[in-house]
Write an enzyme that holds these catalytic residues in place. Sequence first.
Site, PDB file in Angstrom:
ATOM      1  N   HIS A  76       0.859  -1.190   0.000  1.00  0.00           N
ATOM      2  CA  HIS A  76       0.000   0.000   0.000  1.00  0.00           C
ATOM      3  C   HIS A  76       0.890   1.233   0.000  1.00  0.00           C
ATOM      4  O   HIS A  76       2.115   1.143   0.158  1.00  0.00           O
ATOM      5  CB  HIS A  76      -0.978  -0.003   1.182  1.00  0.00           C
ATOM      6  CG  HIS A  76      -0.371   0.371   2.495  1.00  0.00           C
ATOM      7  ND1 HIS A  76       0.424  -0.484   3.227  1.00  0.00           N
ATOM      8  CD2 HIS A  76      -0.442   1.522   3.226  1.00  0.00           C
ATOM      9  CE1 HIS A  76       0.803   0.103   4.347  1.00  0.00           C
ATOM     10  NE2 HIS A  76       0.297   1.327   4.372  1.00  0.00           N
TER      11      HIS A  76
ATOM     12  N   HIS B 196       1.743   5.417   1.128  1.00  0.00           N
ATOM     13  CA  HIS B 196       1.604   6.503   2.084  1.00  0.00           C
ATOM     14  C   HIS B 196       1.778   7.830   1.348  1.00  0.00           C
ATOM     15  O   HIS B 196       2.594   7.928   0.434  1.00  0.00           O
ATOM     16  CB  HIS B 196       2.683   6.418   3.165  1.00  0.00           C
ATOM     17  CG  HIS B 196       2.381   5.462   4.267  1.00  0.00           C
ATOM     18  ND1 HIS B 196       3.229   5.279   5.340  1.00  0.00           N
ATOM     19  CD2 HIS B 196       1.319   4.639   4.484  1.00  0.00           C
ATOM     20  CE1 HIS B 196       2.717   4.384   6.163  1.00  0.00           C
ATOM     21  NE2 HIS B 196       1.564   3.968   5.661  1.00  0.00           N
TER      22      HIS B 196
ATOM     23  N   CYS C 171      14.723  -1.770  18.018  1.00  0.00           N
ATOM     24  CA  CYS C 171      15.359  -2.565  19.071  1.00  0.00           C
ATOM     25  C   CYS C 171      14.679  -3.914  19.259  1.00  0.00           C
ATOM     26  O   CYS C 171      15.356  -4.950  19.381  1.00  0.00           O
ATOM     27  CB  CYS C 171      15.422  -1.772  20.372  1.00  0.00           C
ATOM     28  SG  CYS C 171      13.835  -1.380  21.140  1.00  0.00           S
TER      29      CYS C 171
ATOM     30  N   HIS D 253      13.537   0.633  25.522  1.00  0.00           N
ATOM     31  CA  HIS D 253      14.625   0.109  24.701  1.00  0.00           C
ATOM     32  C   HIS D 253      14.995  -1.282  25.193  1.00  0.00           C
ATOM     33  O   HIS D 253      14.958  -1.564  26.392  1.00  0.00           O
ATOM     34  CB  HIS D 253      15.840   1.035  24.785  1.00  0.00           C
ATOM     35  CG  HIS D 253      16.991   0.614  23.923  1.00  0.00           C
ATOM     36  ND1 HIS D 253      16.891   0.437  22.562  1.00  0.00           N
ATOM     37  CD2 HIS D 253      18.292   0.320  24.236  1.00  0.00           C
ATOM     38  CE1 HIS D 253      18.059   0.063  22.076  1.00  0.00           C
ATOM     39  NE2 HIS D 253      18.920  -0.031  23.062  1.00  0.00           N
TER      40      HIS D 253
ATOM     41  N   HIS E 168      22.353  -4.146  20.406  1.00  0.00           N
ATOM     42  CA  HIS E 168      21.122  -3.342  20.480  1.00  0.00           C
ATOM     43  C   HIS E 168      21.070  -2.368  19.306  1.00  0.00           C
ATOM     44  O   HIS E 168      22.022  -2.242  18.539  1.00  0.00           O
ATOM     45  CB  HIS E 168      20.995  -2.631  21.829  1.00  0.00           C
ATOM     46  CG  HIS E 168      22.022  -1.582  22.105  1.00  0.00           C
ATOM     47  ND1 HIS E 168      21.753  -0.450  22.832  1.00  0.00           N
ATOM     48  CD2 HIS E 168      23.338  -1.484  21.773  1.00  0.00           C
ATOM     49  CE1 HIS E 168      22.844   0.289  22.944  1.00  0.00           C
ATOM     50  NE2 HIS E 168      23.807  -0.311  22.306  1.00  0.00           N
TER      51      HIS E 168
END
Length: 231
Positions: free
Chosen positions: A62, A64, A125, A192, A204
């Site tokens: 789709h 935007h 994260c 986080h 991370h």
Amino acid sequence: MFGDDVAREARAHALAAWPEEVCGVVSGGRYIRVENIAADRENGFEMPAETWLKFEPEAVIHSHNAKVHPHWPSKADMDSQIAAHIPFGIVTCDGEVTTPILWWGDHCLDAPLTGRSFVPGVFDCYGLVRSWYWQERGIRLPDFARSKSWWDEGENLLADHFEQAGFRAIDASEVRPGDVFFMRLVSKVPCHSGILLEDGLCLHHLDGRLSRREPIGPWLKRVTHWLSWSY
């Protein structure tokens, strides 16, 4: 992901209908335009129910409107993809040009763990935690629909869902490589997450940075939870 023809057709569709959002499916390796029956077509999309039986989609794409929505999935987009269990893609258009398709879904679990660019809801994260558990342990953690800054919108996503994902809270004295940490970063709730690795390292992914391995030491004062996968 499905070839140049699919990308070209999806981007042409987005440009032709701008500023409204468009939607389509990939079926038999081809992009097929589908009517957007949403009540507000400039801010969302909805496909007719018969689309699923008629085309048996391999993926959904789709668009935007770049002047209204960013080039990453909304929480509603994520809800739809999680329910459908197939890849979803977004083309963003400003009325003159279109972006390449941003794909997301469980195929992203196989992306390299380090060097990822941050994309909310896709390469973030928790997306990295999911990838690590899939690549290193063969465990497919559930995904959860989320907005970019859910912690500023009254949600406590990490704390509310870690048990559903198969984790249990542990004391810092019990922590082992492969365990997960939550941190609070200028937020009222933990916002986080990451993985503890061997040799005092962690893995991370922070917004604005590439995903990386680095020493956990400087981050320990921000850790609010340690979690071990328990299923």
